[in-house]
Motif scaffolding. Structure first.
Motif, PDB file in Angstrom:
ATOM      1  N   SER A 193       0.813  -1.225   0.000  1.00 19.63           N
ATOM      2  CA  SER A 193       0.000   0.000   0.000  1.00 19.63           C
ATOM      3  C   SER A 193       0.842   1.270   0.000  1.00 19.63           C
ATOM      4  O   SER A 193       0.504   2.231  -0.696  1.00 19.63           O
ATOM      5  CB  SER A 193      -0.966   0.005   1.181  1.00 19.63           C
ATOM      6  N   HIS A 194       1.953   1.307   0.741  1.00 24.67           N
ATOM      7  CA  HIS A 194       2.759   2.527   0.776  1.00 24.67           C
ATOM      8  C   HIS A 194       3.400   2.801  -0.588  1.00 24.67           C
ATOM      9  O   HIS A 194       3.621   3.954  -0.943  1.00 24.67           O
ATOM     10  CB  HIS A 194       3.806   2.500   1.896  1.00 24.67           C
ATOM     11  N   TYR A 195       3.651   1.760  -1.365  1.00 29.94           N
ATOM     12  CA  TYR A 195       4.171   1.958  -2.713  1.00 29.94           C
ATOM     13  C   TYR A 195       3.073   2.473  -3.642  1.00 29.94           C
ATOM     14  O   TYR A 195       3.300   3.359  -4.454  1.00 29.94           O
ATOM     15  CB  TYR A 195       4.754   0.662  -3.277  1.00 29.94           C
ATOM     16  N   ARG A 196       1.880   1.911  -3.525  1.00 26.91           N
ATOM     17  CA  ARG A 196       0.752   2.389  -4.348  1.00 26.91           C
ATOM     18  C   ARG A 196       0.451   3.857  -4.054  1.00 26.91           C
ATOM     19  O   ARG A 196       0.187   4.633  -4.969  1.00 26.91           O
ATOM     20  CB  ARG A 196      -0.499   1.542  -4.084  1.00 26.91           C
ATOM     21  N   ILE A 197       0.513   4.219  -2.788  1.00 27.49           N
ATOM     22  CA  ILE A 197       0.203   5.596  -2.400  1.00 27.49           C
ATOM     23  C   ILE A 197       1.184   6.573  -3.033  1.00 27.49           C
ATOM     24  O   ILE A 197       0.780   7.572  -3.626  1.00 27.49           O
ATOM     25  CB  ILE A 197       0.181   5.740  -0.865  1.00 27.49           C
ATOM     26  N   VAL A 198       2.491   6.305  -2.900  1.00 27.90           N
ATOM     27  CA  VAL A 198       3.460   7.262  -3.452  1.00 27.90           C
ATOM     28  C   VAL A 198       3.375   7.330  -4.973  1.00 27.90           C
ATOM     29  O   VAL A 198       3.499   8.414  -5.550  1.00 27.90           O
ATOM     30  CB  VAL A 198       4.915   7.003  -2.998  1.00 27.90           C
ATOM     31  N   LEU A 199       3.146   6.207  -5.633  1.00 28.57           N
ATOM     32  CA  LEU A 199       2.999   6.226  -7.094  1.00 28.57           C
ATOM     33  C   LEU A 199       1.771   7.032  -7.503  1.00 28.57           C
ATOM     34  O   LEU A 199       1.833   7.836  -8.440  1.00 28.57           O
ATOM     35  CB  LEU A 199       2.894   4.805  -7.648  1.00 28.57           C
ATOM     36  N   THR A 200       0.674   6.830  -6.801  1.00 26.25           N
ATOM     37  CA  THR A 200      -0.556   7.559  -7.117  1.00 26.25           C
ATOM     38  C   THR A 200      -0.384   9.044  -6.898  1.00 26.25           C
ATOM     39  O   THR A 200      -0.754   9.865  -7.758  1.00 26.25           O
ATOM     40  CB  THR A 200      -1.726   7.037  -6.252  1.00 26.25           C
ATOM     41  N   LEU A 201       0.193   9.416  -5.759  1.00 23.69           N
ATOM     42  CA  LEU A 201       0.371  10.843  -5.468  1.00 23.69           C
ATOM     43  C   LEU A 201       1.324  11.508  -6.461  1.00 23.69           C
ATOM     44  O   LEU A 201       1.114  12.649  -6.861  1.00 23.69           O
ATOM     45  CB  LEU A 201       0.877  11.034  -4.037  1.00 23.69           C
ATOM     46  N   ARG A 202       2.349  10.798  -6.866  1.00 19.70           N
ATOM     47  CA  ARG A 202       3.344  11.373  -7.783  1.00 19.70           C
ATOM     48  C   ARG A 202       2.843  11.434  -9.220  1.00 19.70           C
ATOM     49  O   ARG A 202       2.932  12.470  -9.878  1.00 19.70           O
ATOM     50  CB  ARG A 202       4.644  10.562  -7.715  1.00 19.70           C
ATOM     51  N   TYR A 203       2.325  10.327  -9.732  1.00 15.51           N
ATOM     52  CA  TYR A 203       2.038  10.246 -11.159  1.00 15.51           C
ATOM     53  C   TYR A 203       0.593  10.515 -11.545  1.00 15.51           C
ATOM     54  O   TYR A 203       0.328  10.887 -12.682  1.00 15.51           O
ATOM     55  CB  TYR A 203       2.498   8.895 -11.711  1.00 15.51           C
ATOM     56  N   PHE A 204      -0.336  10.346 -10.624  1.00 18.89           N
ATOM     57  CA  PHE A 204      -1.733  10.635 -10.941  1.00 18.89           C
ATOM     58  C   PHE A 204      -2.166  11.980 -10.371  1.00 18.89           C
ATOM     59  O   PHE A 204      -2.891  12.729 -11.016  1.00 18.89           O
ATOM     60  CB  PHE A 204      -2.661   9.512 -10.442  1.00 18.89           C
ATOM     61  N   GLU A 205      -1.708  12.282  -9.153  1.00 19.11           N
ATOM     62  CA  GLU A 205      -2.039  13.569  -8.535  1.00 19.11           C
ATOM     63  C   GLU A 205      -0.996  14.640  -8.853  1.00 19.11           C
ATOM     64  O   GLU A 205      -1.214  15.812  -8.581  1.00 19.11           O
ATOM     65  CB  GLU A 205      -2.173  13.407  -7.019  1.00 19.11           C
ATOM     66  N   GLU A 206       0.142  14.200  -9.392  1.00 19.10           N
ATOM     67  CA  GLU A 206       1.235  15.080  -9.808  1.00 19.10           C
ATOM     68  C   GLU A 206       1.772  15.966  -8.682  1.00 19.10           C
ATOM     69  O   GLU A 206       2.106  17.126  -8.873  1.00 19.10           O
ATOM     70  CB  GLU A 206       0.821  15.928 -11.015  1.00 19.10           C
ATOM     71  N   LEU A 207       1.878  15.379  -7.487  1.00 17.88           N
ATOM     72  CA  LEU A 207       2.440  16.105  -6.352  1.00 17.88           C
ATOM     73  C   LEU A 207       3.962  16.038  -6.396  1.00 17.88           C
ATOM     74  O   LEU A 207       4.543  15.084  -6.914  1.00 17.88           O
ATOM     75  CB  LEU A 207       1.957  15.498  -5.028  1.00 17.88           C
ATOM     76  N   SER A 208       4.594  17.045  -5.839  1.00 19.74           N
ATOM     77  CA  SER A 208       6.055  17.048  -5.728  1.00 19.74           C
ATOM     78  C   SER A 208       6.474  16.101  -4.607  1.00 19.74           C
ATOM     79  O   SER A 208       5.656  15.682  -3.778  1.00 19.74           O
ATOM     80  CB  SER A 208       6.544  18.462  -5.403  1.00 19.74           C
ATOM     81  N   TYR A 209       7.756  15.793  -4.560  1.00 14.95           N
ATOM     82  CA  TYR A 209       8.255  14.936  -3.486  1.00 14.95           C
ATOM     83  C   TYR A 209       7.958  15.576  -2.129  1.00 14.95           C
ATOM     84  O   TYR A 209       7.574  14.883  -1.181  1.00 14.95           O
ATOM     85  CB  TYR A 209       9.755  14.702  -3.625  1.00 14.95           C
ATOM     86  N   GLN A 210       8.146  16.878  -2.033  1.00 13.75           N
ATOM     87  CA  GLN A 210       7.893  17.594  -0.782  1.00 13.75           C
ATOM     88  C   GLN A 210       6.416  17.497  -0.388  1.00 13.75           C
ATOM     89  O   GLN A 210       6.089  17.249   0.772  1.00 13.75           O
ATOM     90  CB  GLN A 210       8.310  19.063  -0.909  1.00 13.75           C
ATOM     91  N   GLU A 211       5.527  17.660  -1.348  1.00 12.00           N
ATOM     92  CA  GLU A 211       4.094  17.575  -1.060  1.00 12.00           C
ATOM     93  C   GLU A 211       3.698  16.161  -0.621  1.00 12.00           C
ATOM     94  O   GLU A 211       2.878  15.994   0.284  1.00 12.00           O
ATOM     95  CB  GLU A 211       3.279  17.988  -2.288  1.00 12.00           C
ATOM     96  N   ILE A 212       4.301  15.166  -1.253  1.00 18.05           N
ATOM     97  CA  ILE A 212       4.022  13.779  -0.866  1.00 18.05           C
ATOM     98  C   ILE A 212       4.521  13.535   0.555  1.00 18.05           C
ATOM     99  O   ILE A 212       3.822  12.933   1.376  1.00 18.05           O
ATOM    100  CB  ILE A 212       4.668  12.782  -1.847  1.00 18.05           C
ATOM    101  N   ALA A 213       5.716  14.027   0.860  1.00 18.32           N
ATOM    102  CA  ALA A 213       6.285  13.862   2.196  1.00 18.32           C
ATOM    103  C   ALA A 213       5.376  14.496   3.253  1.00 18.32           C
ATOM    104  O   ALA A 213       5.128  13.904   4.308  1.00 18.32           O
ATOM    105  CB  ALA A 213       7.672  14.482   2.255  1.00 18.32           C
ATOM    106  N   GLU A 214       4.873  15.670   2.955  1.00 17.50           N
ATOM    107  CA  GLU A 214       3.982  16.346   3.902  1.00 17.50           C
ATOM    108  C   GLU A 214       2.674  15.579   4.050  1.00 17.50           C
ATOM    109  O   GLU A 214       2.160  15.421   5.166  1.00 17.50           O
ATOM    110  CB  GLU A 214       3.707  17.772   3.437  1.00 17.50           C
ATOM    111  N   THR A 215       2.129  15.080   2.955  1.00 22.30           N
ATOM    112  CA  THR A 215       0.875  14.328   2.986  1.00 22.30           C
ATOM    113  C   THR A 215       1.024  13.049   3.791  1.00 22.30           C
ATOM    114  O   THR A 215       0.157  12.697   4.596  1.00 22.30           O
ATOM    115  CB  THR A 215       0.419  13.988   1.551  1.00 22.30           C
ATOM    116  N   MET A 216       2.135  12.355   3.580  1.00 20.93           N
ATOM    117  CA  MET A 216       2.362  11.071   4.247  1.00 20.93           C
ATOM    118  C   MET A 216       3.036  11.228   5.612  1.00 20.93           C
ATOM    119  O   MET A 216       3.212  10.248   6.325  1.00 20.93           O
ATOM    120  CB  MET A 216       3.195  10.157   3.352  1.00 20.93           C
TER     121      MET A 216
END
Length: 61
Positions: A6-29
């Motif tokens: 699940s943690h891999y699916r989440i980061v892939l989804t946030l990065r490639y489907f939601e187009e969040l930056s690494y920083q935004e993903i880090a803050e979200t997670m």
């Protein structure tokens, strides 16, 4: 992607489907940016492995 942890699916989804930056993903997670980077690397590697195995099975039949 359903075969990924699940943690891999989440980061892939946030990065490639939601187009969040690494920083935004880090803050979200609520994890460090380096954790996001490692998760993305490992998720892409695992996804390539899974796709390769499925391709091999498809070619057998």
């Amino acid at each position: 992607m359903g075969d990924l942890a699940s943690h891999y699916r989440i980061v892939l989804t946030l990065r490639y489907f939601e187009e969040l930056s690494y920083q935004e993903i880090a803050e979200t997670m609520q994890v460090p940016v380096t954790t996001v980077q490692v998760h993305l690397y490992r998720a892409k590697k695992k996804l390539r492995e899974l796709m390769g195995k499925r391709r091999e099975l498809h070619e057998m039949y």
